[in-house]
Design a protein around this motif. Structure first.
Motif, PDB file in Angstrom:
ATOM      1  N   ALA A   1      39.096  50.349  60.549  1.00 16.15           N
ATOM      2  CA  ALA A   1      37.634  50.272  60.450  1.00 16.15           C
ATOM      3  C   ALA A   1      37.171  48.956  59.842  1.00 16.15           C
ATOM      4  O   ALA A   1      35.983  48.783  59.591  1.00 16.15           O
ATOM      5  N   ASP A   2      38.124  48.047  59.581  1.00 18.76           N
ATOM      6  CA  ASP A   2      37.768  46.755  58.989  1.00 18.76           C
ATOM      7  C   ASP A   2      37.071  46.934  57.630  1.00 18.76           C
ATOM      8  O   ASP A   2      36.151  46.204  57.298  1.00 18.76           O
ATOM      9  N   SER A   3      37.556  47.898  56.884  1.00 17.03           N
ATOM     10  CA  SER A   3      36.850  48.254  55.660  1.00 17.03           C
ATOM     11  C   SER A   3      37.466  47.597  54.419  1.00 17.03           C
ATOM     12  O   SER A   3      36.927  47.726  53.328  1.00 17.03           O
ATOM     13  N   LEU A   4      38.603  46.921  54.566  1.00 14.15           N
ATOM     14  CA  LEU A   4      39.232  46.294  53.397  1.00 14.15           C
ATOM     15  C   LEU A   4      39.256  44.787  53.566  1.00 14.15           C
ATOM     16  O   LEU A   4      39.392  44.273  54.679  1.00 14.15           O
ATOM     17  N   ARG A   5      39.111  44.091  52.448  1.00 12.92           N
ATOM     18  CA  ARG A   5      39.232  42.629  52.472  1.00 12.92           C
ATOM     19  C   ARG A   5      39.698  42.186  51.087  1.00 12.92           C
ATOM     20  O   ARG A   5      39.707  42.979  50.139  1.00 12.92           O
ATOM     21  N   PHE A   6      40.066  40.930  51.001  1.00 15.25           N
ATOM     22  CA  PHE A   6      40.423  40.371  49.700  1.00 15.25           C
ATOM     23  C   PHE A   6      39.141  39.931  48.995  1.00 15.25           C
ATOM     24  O   PHE A   6      38.293  39.291  49.606  1.00 15.25           O
ATOM     25  N   SER A   7      39.035  40.254  47.722  1.00 15.59           N
ATOM     26  CA  SER A   7      37.874  39.783  46.972  1.00 15.59           C
ATOM     27  C   SER A   7      38.156  38.350  46.523  1.00 15.59           C
ATOM     28  O   SER A   7      39.294  37.890  46.601  1.00 15.59           O
ATOM     29  N   ASN A   8      37.120  37.655  46.042  1.00 11.42           N
ATOM     30  CA  ASN A   8      37.443  36.382  45.398  1.00 11.42           C
ATOM     31  C   ASN A   8      37.141  36.442  43.907  1.00 11.42           C
ATOM     32  O   ASN A   8      36.618  35.533  43.315  1.00 11.42           O
ATOM     33  N   GLU A   9      37.566  37.529  43.349  1.00  9.32           N
ATOM     34  CA  GLU A   9      37.461  37.767  41.910  1.00  9.32           C
ATOM     35  C   GLU A   9      38.580  36.959  41.224  1.00  9.32           C
ATOM     36  O   GLU A   9      39.756  37.267  41.385  1.00  9.32           O
ATOM     37  N   ILE A  10      38.207  35.927  40.507  1.00 10.64           N
ATOM     38  CA  ILE A  10      39.246  35.020  39.984  1.00 10.64           C
ATOM     39  C   ILE A  10      39.464  35.174  38.478  1.00 10.64           C
ATOM     40  O   ILE A  10      40.557  34.971  37.976  1.00 10.64           O
ATOM     41  N   TYR A  11      38.414  35.567  37.757  1.00 14.81           N
ATOM     42  CA  TYR A  11      38.541  35.641  36.293  1.00 14.81           C
ATOM     43  C   TYR A  11      38.917  37.047  35.881  1.00 14.81           C
ATOM     44  O   TYR A  11      38.059  37.869  35.604  1.00 14.81           O
ATOM     45  N   GLN A  12      40.180  37.345  35.877  1.00 15.85           N
ATOM     46  CA  GLN A  12      40.597  38.675  35.486  1.00 15.85           C
ATOM     47  C   GLN A  12      41.609  38.619  34.376  1.00 15.85           C
ATOM     48  O   GLN A  12      42.632  37.931  34.475  1.00 15.85           O
ATOM     49  N   ALA A  13      41.311  39.315  33.312  1.00 12.09           N
ATOM     50  CA  ALA A  13      42.250  39.390  32.198  1.00 12.09           C
ATOM     51  C   ALA A  13      42.035  40.734  31.535  1.00 12.09           C
ATOM     52  O   ALA A  13      40.950  41.310  31.615  1.00 12.09           O
ATOM     53  N   GLY A  14      43.068  41.242  30.917  1.00 14.54           N
ATOM     54  CA  GLY A  14      42.919  42.524  30.255  1.00 14.54           C
ATOM     55  C   GLY A  14      44.001  42.741  29.234  1.00 14.54           C
ATOM     56  O   GLY A  14      45.003  42.008  29.219  1.00 14.54           O
ATOM     57  N   PHE A  15      43.807  43.707  28.366  1.00 15.96           N
ATOM     58  CA  PHE A  15      44.802  44.008  27.335  1.00 15.96           C
ATOM     59  C   PHE A  15      45.625  45.235  27.690  1.00 15.96           C
ATOM     60  O   PHE A  15      46.535  45.605  26.970  1.00 15.96           O
ATOM     61  N   ASP A  16      45.274  45.889  28.794  1.00 18.67           N
ATOM     62  CA  ASP A  16      45.884  47.167  29.114  1.00 18.67           C
ATOM     63  C   ASP A  16      46.097  47.225  30.620  1.00 18.67           C
ATOM     64  O   ASP A  16      45.305  46.657  31.377  1.00 18.67           O
ATOM     65  N   ARG A  17      47.128  47.952  31.045  1.00 21.37           N
ATOM     66  CA  ARG A  17      47.335  48.107  32.489  1.00 21.37           C
ATOM     67  C   ARG A  17      46.160  48.841  33.115  1.00 21.37           C
ATOM     68  O   ARG A  17      45.838  48.634  34.271  1.00 21.37           O
ATOM     69  N   LYS A  18      45.550  49.730  32.328  1.00 17.48           N
ATOM     70  CA  LYS A  18      44.429  50.513  32.865  1.00 17.48           C
ATOM     71  C   LYS A  18      43.252  49.620  33.254  1.00 17.48           C
ATOM     72  O   LYS A  18      42.428  49.998  34.070  1.00 17.48           O
ATOM     73  N   ASP A  19      43.204  48.419  32.635  1.00 17.23           N
ATOM     74  CA  ASP A  19      42.116  47.502  32.974  1.00 17.23           C
ATOM     75  C   ASP A  19      42.184  47.060  34.434  1.00 17.23           C
ATOM     76  O   ASP A  19      41.233  46.490  34.959  1.00 17.23           O
TER      77      ASP A  19
END
Lengths: 212, 319
Positions: free
Chosen positions: A142-160
């Protein structure tokens, strides 16, 4: 003759070494391409070519509803089992509807039961497992998935890094107010970006889980 | 007598300071050059433009625990870095930094440098042998083969200059060259300079001839097992050796302290640092050579070329 050829090859080699030096010297005097984060941020042109985590795309007429048809192809093809798609169940008919259906069946008529909506009940994604292979994006009919261009990702937990992609799409649609395909950058504090995944399928008994 | 002793100690301390300071500056420069060639800033966070980064790295290196691997020959293992660094003090003695700034005027200065520069190979060999580790041993074997191969053309290239001046005294050779670039030996002996520089890269184990180290194949070659300052001393010795080979190249081929205006130690240091920058430029341009390519280059090309150059020089000198 062989000797002349050898000399020729050596000279050619030397010339190629000089060319190599020229290439690196030109790079040396050119401006840097590294962004001095956090003092500066990546510009839009470079952001557009960045392949971040996977995200859902919305319908053209209703950007908050994904094009997804809950077929589960993405979850089935995912080598790291990081996608979980939960289908919606058909709504239960009200007592009056049920009665009307039973009467119609008794008359020998063909009864059309209420069908389940195609878009998923929940769509969760664990970025901490994802290898960004893109098999889900390729296999989505359905062409419903794509790559985001979310570049600033950091977290202290895997759940993040466990995302509720439906919530993400909704929040994107709210922020869009137009046709711009750029995702809205959400902070970690945003409740939409930090779903409590444990309650996903368990709280809703009308759902059916599709997982690899 | 005590005064003489005092001056010797002072000179040694100054020399150690010079080598240490140069080590810090060169590490910083190396990383900056690498960064800019790859179009990134290089060290940037510690101090303005990352100036304090090498200092922080040095402190970290000094603070690390020294580990002797099980099965290693303890004495040889810890003697190797010392042997690698000790000759540095001798190597700097005959280098003419300025008209009046030479630690020791020696008629055999060039010979002294060439003789003591070879000791580094012994250190690498001991380090690799005593580590009880295949990669270290391979690194040592490569170091010996490489050094034996490249020392010969290097000697022949240097010999051509020595014949031209009839002297092994570096100060004499520098004085024989004029102030302007066209009066330097690089114009008279370009082939010798080329051979010398290639061999110097190989002798100091710099890329593209960094086979004894070869961190991608041998994990770090002869110094795989060294921790903390054990590794740090090898590192410092490598940079000190780089300065020595560039200083000798400057004295022999680039007119030493002579310059178009105001001859002095600054011209010498400027030329040395220019050559060091070229070495770094090479490192971040060329991929590592294969071992057979390394040996072929030396035995099949540089050695005959150096011999021809020497014979031509002899004929021209005698004419």
């Amino acid at each position: 003759m062989t000797m002349i050829r050898e000399f020729g090859k050596a000279l050619q080699g030397l010339w190629s070494l000089a060319i190599g030096l020229g290439v690196t010297f030109r790079a040396f005097v050119r401006p840097q391409v590294t962004v001095h984060y956090p003092r500066a941020t990546v510009d839009d042109a470079n952001l557009r070519t960045y392949h971040g985590h996977v995200e859902l795309t919305g319908k053209d007429d209703a950007p908050e509803i994904p094009k997804c048809i809950s077929c589960g192809m993405c979850a089935m093809n995912c080598p790291s089992a990081c996608l979980t798609v939960v289908k919606q169940k058909a709504p239960k008919p009200t007592p009056e509807q049920k009665k009307a259906m039973e009467e119609a069946e008794a008359r020998g008529e063909k009864v059309k039961k209420p069908s389940a909506p195609k878009n998923p009940a929940s769509f969760t994604y664990d970025f901490s497992l994802c290898s960004l292979c893109g098999t889900c994006v390729e296999s989505c009919p359905a062409d419903s998935l794509r790559f985001s261009n979310e570049i600033y990702q950091a977290g202290f937990d895997r759940k993040d890094f466990q995302f509720d992609l439906l919530a993400r799409l909704r929040s994107q649609a709210e922020g869009l107010s137009g046709a711009s395909p750029k995702p809205v950058h959400k902070t970690d504090d945003d409740p939409d970006n930090r779903p409590d995944l444990k309650t996903d399928s368990k709280t809703d008994p009308k759902t059916e889980k599709v997982e690899k | 007598m005590p005064l003489e002793l005092f001056t010797i100690f002072l000179a040694l301390a100054l020399l150690a300071g010079f080598v240490g300071l140069n080590g810090l500056v060169l590490v910083y420069l190396e990383r900056k050059v690498a960064g800019h060639i790859q179009r990134r800033p290089g060290p940037f966070e510690v101090g303005p433009h990352g100036l304090l980064q090498p200092l922080a790295d040095a402190l970290k290196l000094v603070g690390k625990q020294l580990i002797t691997p099980r099965g290693a020959d303890k004495w040889l293992f810890w003697t190797a870095p010392i042997i690698s660094f000790a000759p540095v003090f001798v190597l700097f003695l005959p280098i003419p930094f300025g008209p009046f700034l030479t630690a020791m005027e020696l008629d055999l200065g060039l010979l002294l440098i060439l003789a003591f520069a070879g000791i580094n190979v012994l250190a690498l060999c001991l380090a690799g042998w005593s580590s009880e580790n295949k990669w270290s041993l391979l690194g040592a074997a490569r170091a010996v083969a490489q050094s034996v191969a490249y020392e010969i053309p290097l000697l022949l290239a240097v010999l051509a200059i020595a014949f031209q001046y009839g002297s092994l005294n570096l100060s004499t050779i520098v004085s024989g060259q004029g102030a302007w670039p066209w009066q330097w030996n690089i114009m008279v002996q370009p082939v010798a300079f080329f051979i010398y520089f290639v061999c110097a890269l190989a002798e100091t184990n710099r890329a593209p001839f960094d086979l004894p180290e070869a961190e991608s194949e041998l994990t770090a070659g002869f110094h795989t097992e060294y921790s903390g300052m054990g590794f740090g001393i090898f590192f410092l010795a490598e940079y000190a050796n780089m300065i020595v080979v560039c200083a000798v190249a400057t004295a022999l081929f680039l007119g030493g302290w002579n310059g178009p205006a105001a001859p002095g130690v600054w011209w010498f240091l400027a030329k040395v640092y220019l050559l060091l920058l070229v070495m770094m430029w090479f490192r971040w341009t060329y991929p590592r050579v294969r071992f057979d390519q390394l040996l072929n280059l030396s035995w099949k090309w540089l050695l005959p070329l150096a011999l021809i150059n020497l014979v031509v020089t002899l004929v021209l000198v005698k004419l």
